[in-house]
Design a protein around this motif. Sequence first.
Motif, mmCIF file in Angstrom:
data_model
loop_
_atom_site.group_PDB
_atom_site.id
_atom_site.type_symbol
_atom_site.label_atom_id
_atom_site.label_comp_id
_atom_site.label_asym_id
_atom_site.label_seq_id
_atom_site.Cartn_x
_atom_site.Cartn_y
_atom_site.Cartn_z
ATOM 1 N N UNK A 186 0.788 -1.235 0.000
ATOM 2 C CA UNK A 186 0.000 0.000 0.000
ATOM 3 C C UNK A 186 0.819 1.282 0.000
ATOM 4 N N UNK A 187 2.128 1.193 0.269
ATOM 5 C CA UNK A 187 2.870 2.424 0.547
ATOM 6 C C UNK A 187 4.146 2.546 -0.269
ATOM 7 N N UNK A 188 4.170 2.014 -1.461
ATOM 8 C CA UNK A 188 5.359 2.128 -2.302
ATOM 9 C C UNK A 188 4.964 2.271 -3.760
ATOM 10 N N UNK A 189 5.868 2.862 -4.535
ATOM 11 C CA UNK A 189 5.678 2.937 -5.978
ATOM 12 C C UNK A 189 6.326 1.759 -6.688
ATOM 13 N N UNK A 190 6.848 0.816 -5.899
ATOM 14 C CA UNK A 190 7.476 -0.365 -6.471
ATOM 15 C C UNK A 190 8.929 -0.184 -6.844
ATOM 16 N N UNK A 191 9.473 1.005 -6.596
ATOM 17 C CA UNK A 191 10.873 1.290 -6.938
ATOM 18 C C UNK A 191 11.748 1.452 -5.702
ATOM 19 N N UNK A 192 11.286 0.914 -4.578
ATOM 20 C CA UNK A 192 12.058 1.040 -3.345
ATOM 21 C C UNK A 192 11.820 2.336 -2.613
ATOM 22 N N UNK A 193 10.840 3.126 -3.061
ATOM 23 C CA UNK A 193 10.508 4.397 -2.433
ATOM 24 C C UNK A 193 9.203 4.253 -1.654
ATOM 25 N N UNK A 194 9.154 4.891 -0.468
ATOM 26 C CA UNK A 194 8.007 4.735 0.422
ATOM 27 C C UNK A 194 7.473 6.103 0.838
ATOM 28 N N UNK A 195 6.156 6.153 1.019
ATOM 29 C CA UNK A 195 5.497 7.366 1.474
ATOM 30 C C UNK A 195 5.309 7.358 2.979
ATOM 31 N N UNK A 196 4.674 8.397 3.521
ATOM 32 C CA UNK A 196 4.530 8.509 4.982
ATOM 33 C C UNK A 196 3.354 7.733 5.558
ATOM 34 N N UNK A 197 2.408 7.304 4.712
ATOM 35 C CA UNK A 197 1.200 6.648 5.232
ATOM 36 C C UNK A 197 1.385 5.133 5.162
ATOM 37 N N UNK A 198 1.729 4.516 6.282
ATOM 38 C CA UNK A 198 2.076 3.095 6.279
ATOM 39 C C UNK A 198 0.901 2.208 5.868
ATOM 40 N N UNK A 199 -0.306 2.700 6.050
ATOM 41 C CA UNK A 199 -1.485 1.931 5.644
ATOM 42 C C UNK A 199 -1.994 2.377 4.270
ATOM 43 N N UNK A 200 -1.201 3.221 3.587
ATOM 44 C CA UNK A 200 -1.582 3.720 2.285
ATOM 45 C C UNK A 200 -2.587 4.873 2.396
ATOM 46 N N UNK A 201 -2.867 5.493 1.274
ATOM 47 C CA UNK A 201 -2.299 5.191 -0.044
ATOM 48 C C UNK A 201 -0.922 5.815 -0.241
ATOM 49 N N UNK A 202 -0.151 5.258 -1.172
ATOM 50 C CA UNK A 202 1.117 5.874 -1.521
ATOM 51 C C UNK A 202 0.838 7.170 -2.269
ATOM 52 N N UNK A 203 1.443 8.254 -1.811
ATOM 53 C CA UNK A 203 1.231 9.544 -2.482
ATOM 54 C C UNK A 203 2.514 10.080 -3.096
ATOM 55 N N UNK A 204 3.570 10.149 -2.283
ATOM 56 C CA UNK A 204 4.836 10.630 -2.822
ATOM 57 C C UNK A 204 5.965 10.220 -1.890
ATOM 58 N N UNK A 205 7.152 9.967 -2.429
ATOM 59 C CA UNK A 205 8.297 9.649 -1.582
ATOM 60 C C UNK A 205 9.041 10.919 -1.185
ATOM 61 N N UNK A 206 9.520 10.959 0.035
ATOM 62 C CA UNK A 206 10.341 12.065 0.519
ATOM 63 C C UNK A 206 11.438 11.490 1.406
#
Length: 411
Positions: free
Chosen positions: A371-391
Amino acid sequence: MAEEAFRIAKEWEHKMPAWADNPVHPPPNLDQITQRAIDIFMMSKKPNGEIGGIGWWQTANGYTAIALRDYWAGSKQNYDKMAQLVRQCESHQAGLINVFNDDTLWWAMCCMDMYAIGGDHWFLEKAKGIYRHINSKSSVCGRGQISFKDQDMEGACFWTTKPGEGQINSISSGLLAELSVRLAIADGDSKPGKERHPHFSKLQSVLGHGQPSCDDYMQTAHCTLGWILRCRYRPRDGIVLDGIRLKKGEAVNWTFTYTTGVVIGASALLYEATGEEKYMTLACHMAHRAMRNKSWVEDNGVLTEHGSYGHGRHDPAKNNDAVGFKSVLLRELGTLYEVIRKTNASNQDAQRTAGLIKTFVNINFESQQQRNTNGNGQYGPWWNGPFERPTSHSQMAALDVMAAVHLVNRM
Protein backbone atom coordinates in the motif's frame (compact mmCIF):
# COMPACT_ATOMS: atom_id res chain seq x y z
CA MET A 1 4.30 6.05 42.34
CA ALA A 2 6.72 3.92 40.32
CA GLU A 3 5.77 0.77 42.21
CA GLU A 4 2.16 1.19 41.13
CA ALA A 5 3.30 0.98 37.51
CA PHE A 6 4.98 -2.38 38.17
CA ARG A 7 1.98 -3.67 40.16
CA ILE A 8 -0.58 -2.80 37.50
CA ALA A 9 1.60 -4.27 34.75
CA LYS A 10 1.82 -7.52 36.70
CA GLU A 11 -1.91 -7.75 37.36
CA TRP A 12 -3.11 -6.78 33.87
CA GLU A 13 -4.57 -9.49 31.65
CA HIS A 14 -3.72 -8.90 28.02
CA LYS A 15 -6.15 -9.83 25.27
CA MET A 16 -4.78 -10.61 21.85
CA PRO A 17 -5.95 -8.30 19.02
CA ALA A 18 -7.84 -9.71 16.04
CA TRP A 19 -4.90 -9.19 13.69
CA ALA A 20 -2.77 -11.54 15.82
CA ASP A 21 -4.48 -14.46 14.06
CA ASN A 22 -3.28 -13.23 10.67
CA PRO A 23 0.42 -14.09 10.57
CA VAL A 24 2.28 -13.08 7.41
CA HIS A 25 5.70 -14.03 6.15
CA PRO A 26 8.34 -11.93 4.39
CA PRO A 27 9.26 -12.58 0.75
CA PRO A 28 12.39 -14.57 -0.19
CA ASN A 29 14.07 -11.44 -1.60
CA LEU A 30 13.89 -9.60 1.74
CA ASP A 31 17.55 -8.54 1.66
CA GLN A 32 17.16 -6.90 -1.74
CA ILE A 33 13.97 -5.06 -0.72
CA THR A 34 15.42 -3.61 2.47
CA GLN A 35 18.76 -2.71 0.90
CA ARG A 36 17.00 -0.93 -1.94
CA ALA A 37 15.13 1.22 0.61
CA ILE A 38 18.48 2.15 2.18
CA ASP A 39 20.07 2.95 -1.18
CA ILE A 40 17.17 5.27 -2.06
CA PHE A 41 17.49 7.06 1.29
CA MET A 42 21.23 7.55 0.76
CA MET A 43 20.61 9.31 -2.55
CA SER A 44 19.63 12.35 -0.46
CA LYS A 45 23.02 12.50 1.28
CA LYS A 46 24.57 15.97 1.44
CA PRO A 47 28.32 16.78 1.27
CA ASN A 48 28.45 17.27 5.07
CA GLY A 49 27.24 13.72 5.73
CA GLU A 50 23.69 14.61 6.69
CA ILE A 51 20.55 13.75 4.73
CA GLY A 52 18.79 16.45 2.76
CA GLY A 53 15.18 17.28 3.52
CA ILE A 54 15.33 16.21 7.16
CA GLY A 55 16.83 17.56 10.39
CA TRP A 56 19.81 16.69 12.58
CA TRP A 57 18.00 14.27 14.86
CA GLN A 58 16.18 12.67 11.93
CA THR A 59 19.48 11.97 10.19
CA ALA A 60 20.60 10.19 13.36
CA ASN A 61 17.44 8.09 13.32
CA GLY A 62 17.82 7.19 9.67
CA TYR A 63 21.40 6.09 10.25
CA THR A 64 20.36 4.17 13.36
CA ALA A 65 17.76 2.25 11.34
CA ILE A 66 20.40 1.37 8.73
CA ALA A 67 22.79 0.19 11.44
CA LEU A 68 20.04 -1.91 13.00
CA ARG A 69 19.13 -3.39 9.63
CA ASP A 70 22.72 -4.67 9.32
CA TYR A 71 22.93 -5.77 12.94
CA TRP A 72 19.60 -7.56 12.96
CA ALA A 73 20.28 -9.15 9.56
CA GLY A 74 23.69 -10.39 10.71
CA SER A 75 25.39 -8.26 8.06
CA LYS A 76 27.94 -5.48 7.71
CA GLN A 77 26.80 -4.46 4.25
CA ASN A 78 26.39 -0.77 5.09
CA TYR A 79 28.77 -0.52 8.03
CA ASP A 80 31.80 1.06 6.36
CA LYS A 81 29.69 3.70 4.65
CA MET A 82 27.80 4.49 7.87
CA ALA A 83 31.01 4.69 9.88
CA GLN A 84 32.40 7.22 7.42
CA LEU A 85 29.22 9.29 7.43
CA VAL A 86 28.88 9.43 11.23
CA ARG A 87 32.50 10.56 11.48
CA GLN A 88 31.82 13.14 8.79
CA CYS A 89 28.84 14.47 10.75
CA GLU A 90 30.93 14.59 13.94
CA SER A 91 33.66 16.56 12.16
CA HIS A 92 31.31 19.54 11.78
CA GLN A 93 29.23 18.97 14.94
CA ALA A 94 31.76 18.19 17.66
CA GLY A 95 30.82 15.17 19.74
CA LEU A 96 27.58 14.92 17.72
CA ILE A 97 26.20 17.34 20.31
CA ASN A 98 23.83 20.26 19.86
CA VAL A 99 21.74 22.29 22.28
CA PHE A 100 18.79 19.85 22.28
CA ASN A 101 19.35 16.94 24.64
CA ASP A 102 17.02 14.61 22.77
CA ASP A 103 18.77 15.36 19.45
CA THR A 104 22.11 14.59 21.02
CA LEU A 105 20.85 11.39 22.63
CA TRP A 106 19.51 10.09 19.30
CA TRP A 107 23.07 10.29 18.02
CA ALA A 108 24.25 8.39 21.08
CA MET A 109 21.81 5.60 20.18
CA CYS A 110 23.24 5.53 16.65
CA CYS A 111 26.77 5.26 18.05
CA MET A 112 25.81 2.41 20.36
CA ASP A 113 24.38 0.44 17.44
CA MET A 114 27.45 1.12 15.32
CA TYR A 115 29.61 -0.08 18.21
CA ALA A 116 27.53 -3.25 18.47
CA ILE A 117 28.20 -4.05 14.81
CA GLY A 118 31.90 -3.30 14.51
CA GLY A 119 33.27 -3.00 18.03
CA ASP A 120 34.96 0.29 17.16
CA HIS A 121 35.56 2.11 20.45
CA TRP A 122 35.36 5.48 18.70
CA PHE A 123 31.58 5.04 18.67
CA LEU A 124 31.45 3.88 22.28
CA GLU A 125 33.50 6.88 23.38
CA LYS A 126 31.19 9.27 21.54
CA ALA A 127 28.21 7.76 23.36
CA LYS A 128 30.01 8.04 26.69
CA GLY A 129 30.93 11.62 25.85
CA ILE A 130 27.27 12.42 25.28
CA TYR A 131 26.37 10.88 28.64
CA ARG A 132 29.00 13.04 30.36
CA HIS A 133 27.92 16.14 28.43
CA ILE A 134 24.30 15.92 29.53
CA ASN A 135 25.23 15.43 33.16
CA SER A 136 27.97 18.06 33.16
CA LYS A 137 25.52 20.61 31.74
CA SER A 138 23.26 20.07 34.75
CA SER A 139 20.55 18.85 32.42
CA VAL A 140 19.25 16.28 34.90
CA CYS A 141 17.34 17.25 38.03
CA GLY A 142 18.94 16.19 41.29
CA ARG A 143 17.14 15.12 44.44
CA GLY A 144 15.19 17.98 46.01
CA GLN A 145 16.31 20.43 43.32
CA ILE A 146 12.92 21.04 41.65
CA SER A 147 9.38 20.12 42.57
CA PHE A 148 6.17 20.23 40.54
CA LYS A 149 2.83 19.88 42.29
CA ASP A 150 4.57 18.52 45.38
CA GLN A 151 6.45 15.85 43.40
CA ASP A 152 10.23 15.71 43.33
CA MET A 153 11.53 15.97 39.75
CA GLU A 154 14.68 14.00 40.55
CA GLY A 155 15.87 12.18 37.44
CA ALA A 156 14.04 14.34 34.87
CA CYS A 157 16.10 15.49 31.90
CA PHE A 158 15.69 18.99 30.50
CA TRP A 159 14.81 19.53 26.87
CA THR A 160 17.86 21.68 26.10
CA THR A 161 21.13 22.83 27.66
CA LYS A 162 20.13 26.49 27.34
CA PRO A 163 20.53 28.53 30.54
CA GLY A 164 17.21 28.77 32.34
CA GLU A 165 15.60 25.97 30.30
CA GLY A 166 12.14 25.44 31.76
CA GLN A 167 10.97 22.21 30.10
CA ILE A 168 11.63 18.67 31.24
CA ASN A 169 10.31 15.91 29.06
CA SER A 170 9.93 12.18 28.81
CA ILE A 171 11.67 11.73 25.46
CA SER A 172 15.01 13.15 26.60
CA SER A 173 14.60 11.37 29.96
CA GLY A 174 13.69 8.05 28.35
CA LEU A 175 16.59 8.27 25.94
CA LEU A 176 18.98 9.01 28.80
CA ALA A 177 17.65 5.97 30.69
CA GLU A 178 18.15 3.76 27.63
CA LEU A 179 21.62 5.12 26.88
CA SER A 180 22.67 4.64 30.49
CA VAL A 181 21.68 1.00 30.69
CA ARG A 182 23.18 0.30 27.27
CA LEU A 183 26.49 1.78 28.45
CA ALA A 184 26.32 -0.38 31.56
CA ILE A 185 25.76 -3.48 29.45
CA ALA A 186 28.54 -2.47 27.06
CA ASP A 187 30.91 -2.16 30.00
CA GLY A 188 30.08 -5.79 30.79
CA ASP A 189 29.86 -4.96 34.46
CA SER A 190 26.20 -5.33 35.45
CA LYS A 191 25.36 -8.42 37.48
CA PRO A 192 21.88 -9.97 37.32
CA GLY A 193 20.22 -9.77 40.69
CA LYS A 194 22.58 -7.15 42.08
CA GLU A 195 20.74 -4.59 44.18
CA ARG A 196 20.69 -1.10 42.70
CA HIS A 197 19.76 2.08 44.53
CA PRO A 198 18.96 5.11 42.37
CA HIS A 199 20.43 7.77 44.66
CA PHE A 200 21.04 10.44 42.10
CA SER A 201 22.61 12.85 44.55
CA LYS A 202 25.46 10.34 44.90
CA LEU A 203 25.76 10.13 41.13
CA GLN A 204 26.08 13.87 40.79
CA SER A 205 28.97 13.88 43.27
CA VAL A 206 30.76 11.22 41.25
CA LEU A 207 30.44 12.80 37.81
CA GLY A 208 33.33 15.00 36.87
CA HIS A 209 35.79 12.91 38.88
CA GLY A 210 36.97 10.34 36.35
CA GLN A 211 34.93 8.11 34.09
CA PRO A 212 31.46 7.04 35.25
CA SER A 213 31.33 3.42 36.35
CA CYS A 214 28.77 0.77 35.51
CA ASP A 215 27.07 1.53 38.84
CA ASP A 216 26.84 5.19 37.86
CA TYR A 217 25.19 4.31 34.56
CA MET A 218 22.72 2.02 36.31
CA GLN A 219 21.89 4.63 38.93
CA THR A 220 21.11 7.11 36.17
CA ALA A 221 18.92 4.59 34.35
CA HIS A 222 16.95 3.70 37.49
CA CYS A 223 16.58 7.29 38.59
CA THR A 224 15.53 8.66 35.21
CA LEU A 225 13.09 5.85 34.52
CA GLY A 226 11.80 6.33 38.06
CA TRP A 227 10.87 9.92 37.30
CA ILE A 228 8.95 8.87 34.19
CA LEU A 229 7.02 6.18 36.06
CA ARG A 230 6.23 8.54 38.95
CA CYS A 231 5.32 11.63 36.99
CA ARG A 232 4.71 10.95 33.30
CA TYR A 233 3.13 7.50 33.07
CA ARG A 234 -0.45 6.29 32.88
CA PRO A 235 -0.19 2.72 34.19
CA ARG A 236 -3.53 1.33 33.07
CA ASP A 237 -3.14 2.16 29.40
CA GLY A 238 0.67 1.87 29.41
CA ILE A 239 1.25 5.33 27.92
CA VAL A 240 4.10 7.74 28.66
CA LEU A 241 3.01 11.38 28.58
CA ASP A 242 5.12 14.14 27.08
CA GLY A 243 6.60 16.69 29.48
CA ILE A 244 6.29 19.45 32.04
CA ARG A 245 6.68 23.21 31.53
CA LEU A 246 8.06 24.20 34.88
CA LYS A 247 7.89 27.97 34.43
CA LYS A 248 4.24 27.80 33.43
CA GLY A 249 3.42 25.17 36.03
CA GLU A 250 1.86 23.09 33.29
CA ALA A 251 1.90 19.38 32.48
CA VAL A 252 1.84 18.60 28.75
CA ASN A 253 -0.07 15.35 28.34
CA TRP A 254 0.54 14.64 24.66
CA THR A 255 0.65 10.92 23.92
CA PHE A 256 3.16 10.34 21.16
CA THR A 257 4.22 6.82 20.23
CA TYR A 258 7.93 7.47 20.60
CA THR A 259 7.78 8.57 24.23
CA THR A 260 6.21 5.22 25.08
CA GLY A 261 8.59 3.41 22.74
CA VAL A 262 11.83 4.50 24.37
CA VAL A 263 10.54 3.45 27.80
CA ILE A 264 9.67 0.01 26.43
CA GLY A 265 13.25 -0.27 25.19
CA ALA A 266 14.81 1.02 28.41
CA SER A 267 12.70 -1.34 30.53
CA ALA A 268 13.61 -4.35 28.37
CA LEU A 269 17.29 -3.52 28.61
CA LEU A 270 17.04 -3.08 32.39
CA TYR A 271 15.69 -6.62 32.53
CA GLU A 272 18.68 -7.80 30.49
CA ALA A 273 21.08 -5.94 32.79
CA THR A 274 19.55 -6.88 36.15
CA GLY A 275 17.42 -9.98 35.63
CA GLU A 276 14.62 -8.30 37.59
CA GLU A 277 11.32 -9.66 36.31
CA LYS A 278 9.42 -6.46 36.99
CA TYR A 279 11.13 -4.70 34.09
CA MET A 280 10.18 -7.41 31.63
CA THR A 281 6.61 -7.39 32.93
CA LEU A 282 6.43 -3.61 32.53
CA ALA A 283 7.88 -3.67 29.01
CA CYS A 284 5.46 -6.38 27.90
CA HIS A 285 2.48 -4.55 29.39
CA MET A 286 3.41 -1.35 27.57
CA ALA A 287 4.04 -3.21 24.32
CA HIS A 288 0.65 -4.94 24.42
CA ARG A 289 -1.16 -1.71 25.16
CA ALA A 290 0.75 0.15 22.41
CA MET A 291 -0.03 -2.46 19.75
CA ARG A 292 -3.72 -2.34 20.70
CA ASN A 293 -3.99 1.44 21.01
CA LYS A 294 -6.82 2.49 18.69
CA SER A 295 -5.32 5.96 18.32
CA TRP A 296 -2.10 4.50 16.97
CA VAL A 297 -2.91 1.19 15.30
CA GLU A 298 -5.54 0.41 12.67
CA ASP A 299 -7.84 -2.60 12.95
CA ASN A 300 -5.64 -4.51 10.50
CA GLY A 301 -2.56 -4.06 12.73
CA VAL A 302 -0.86 -1.28 10.76
CA LEU A 303 0.82 1.41 12.85
CA THR A 304 -0.24 4.87 11.67
CA GLU A 305 -0.45 7.23 14.71
CA HIS A 306 -2.96 9.10 12.59
CA GLY A 307 -3.38 12.06 14.94
CA SER A 308 0.30 13.00 14.91
CA TYR A 309 1.11 12.59 11.23
CA GLY A 310 -1.75 11.00 9.36
CA HIS A 311 -3.29 10.77 5.92
CA GLY A 312 -5.72 13.61 5.30
CA ARG A 313 -4.31 15.67 8.18
CA HIS A 314 -0.86 16.58 6.90
CA ASP A 315 0.88 17.51 3.66
CA PRO A 316 3.07 14.51 2.74
CA ALA A 317 5.57 16.81 1.04
CA LYS A 318 6.35 18.70 4.26
CA ASN A 319 8.76 17.30 6.80
CA ASN A 320 7.47 17.05 10.35
CA ASP A 321 9.13 15.61 13.44
CA ALA A 322 6.08 13.41 13.99
CA VAL A 323 6.56 11.41 10.79
CA GLY A 324 9.19 9.29 12.53
CA PHE A 325 7.55 8.91 15.94
CA LYS A 326 5.84 5.64 15.03
CA SER A 327 9.05 4.22 13.60
CA VAL A 328 10.74 4.68 16.99
CA LEU A 329 7.97 2.68 18.65
CA LEU A 330 8.45 -0.12 16.13
CA ARG A 331 12.22 -0.04 16.71
CA GLU A 332 11.84 -0.31 20.46
CA LEU A 333 9.38 -3.17 20.11
CA GLY A 334 12.26 -4.77 18.25
CA THR A 335 14.52 -4.09 21.23
CA LEU A 336 12.06 -5.86 23.51
CA TYR A 337 11.76 -8.77 21.07
CA GLU A 338 15.55 -9.11 20.89
CA VAL A 339 15.92 -9.11 24.69
CA ILE A 340 13.22 -11.77 25.07
CA ARG A 341 14.90 -14.02 22.52
CA LYS A 342 18.45 -13.30 23.67
CA THR A 343 17.74 -13.99 27.34
CA ASN A 344 15.28 -16.81 26.60
CA ALA A 345 12.93 -15.16 29.09
CA SER A 346 10.88 -17.85 30.83
CA ASN A 347 7.99 -15.49 31.54
CA GLN A 348 5.04 -16.88 29.57
CA ASP A 349 3.70 -13.41 28.88
CA ALA A 350 7.10 -12.45 27.45
CA GLN A 351 6.97 -15.29 24.95
CA ARG A 352 3.42 -14.35 23.92
CA THR A 353 4.56 -10.75 23.54
CA ALA A 354 7.46 -11.78 21.32
CA GLY A 355 5.07 -13.69 19.07
CA LEU A 356 2.75 -10.70 18.86
CA ILE A 357 5.63 -8.35 18.00
CA LYS A 358 6.75 -10.68 15.22
CA THR A 359 3.28 -10.66 13.67
CA PHE A 360 2.99 -6.89 14.14
CA VAL A 361 6.30 -6.19 12.40
CA ASN A 362 5.52 -8.53 9.51
CA ILE A 363 2.09 -6.95 9.02
CA ASN A 364 3.64 -3.49 8.89
CA PHE A 365 6.32 -4.62 6.46
CA GLU A 366 3.72 -6.23 4.21
CA SER A 367 1.62 -3.06 4.28
CA GLN A 368 4.62 -1.06 3.05
CA GLN A 369 4.94 -3.41 0.07
CA GLN A 370 1.24 -3.52 -0.77
CA ARG A 371 0.00 0.00 0.00
CA ASN A 372 2.87 2.42 0.55
CA THR A 373 5.36 2.13 -2.30
CA ASN A 374 5.68 2.94 -5.98
CA GLY A 375 7.48 -0.37 -6.47
CA ASN A 376 10.87 1.29 -6.94
CA GLY A 377 12.06 1.04 -3.35
CA GLN A 378 10.51 4.40 -2.43
CA TYR A 379 8.01 4.73 0.42
CA GLY A 380 5.50 7.37 1.47
CA PRO A 381 4.53 8.51 4.98
CA TRP A 382 1.20 6.65 5.23
CA TRP A 383 2.08 3.09 6.28
CA ASN A 384 -1.48 1.93 5.64
CA GLY A 385 -1.58 3.72 2.29
CA PRO A 386 -2.30 5.19 -0.04
CA PHE A 387 1.12 5.87 -1.52
CA GLU A 388 1.23 9.54 -2.48
CA ARG A 389 4.84 10.63 -2.82
CA PRO A 390 8.30 9.65 -1.58
CA THR A 391 10.34 12.07 0.52
CA SER A 392 13.46 11.87 2.66
CA HIS A 393 11.36 11.96 5.82
CA SER A 394 8.95 9.23 4.70
CA GLN A 395 11.85 7.03 3.55
CA MET A 396 13.60 7.57 6.90
CA ALA A 397 10.56 6.36 8.84
CA ALA A 398 10.15 3.26 6.68
CA LEU A 399 13.75 2.19 7.36
CA ASP A 400 12.87 1.05 10.87
CA VAL A 401 10.37 -1.38 9.37
CA MET A 402 13.14 -2.61 7.07
CA ALA A 403 15.35 -3.24 10.08
CA ALA A 404 12.83 -4.90 12.40
CA VAL A 405 11.59 -7.35 9.76
CA HIS A 406 15.05 -8.92 9.69
CA LEU A 407 15.16 -9.28 13.45
CA VAL A 408 11.83 -11.02 13.95
CA ASN A 409 12.39 -13.44 11.07
CA ARG A 410 15.92 -14.35 12.15
CA MET A 411 15.63 -14.91 15.91
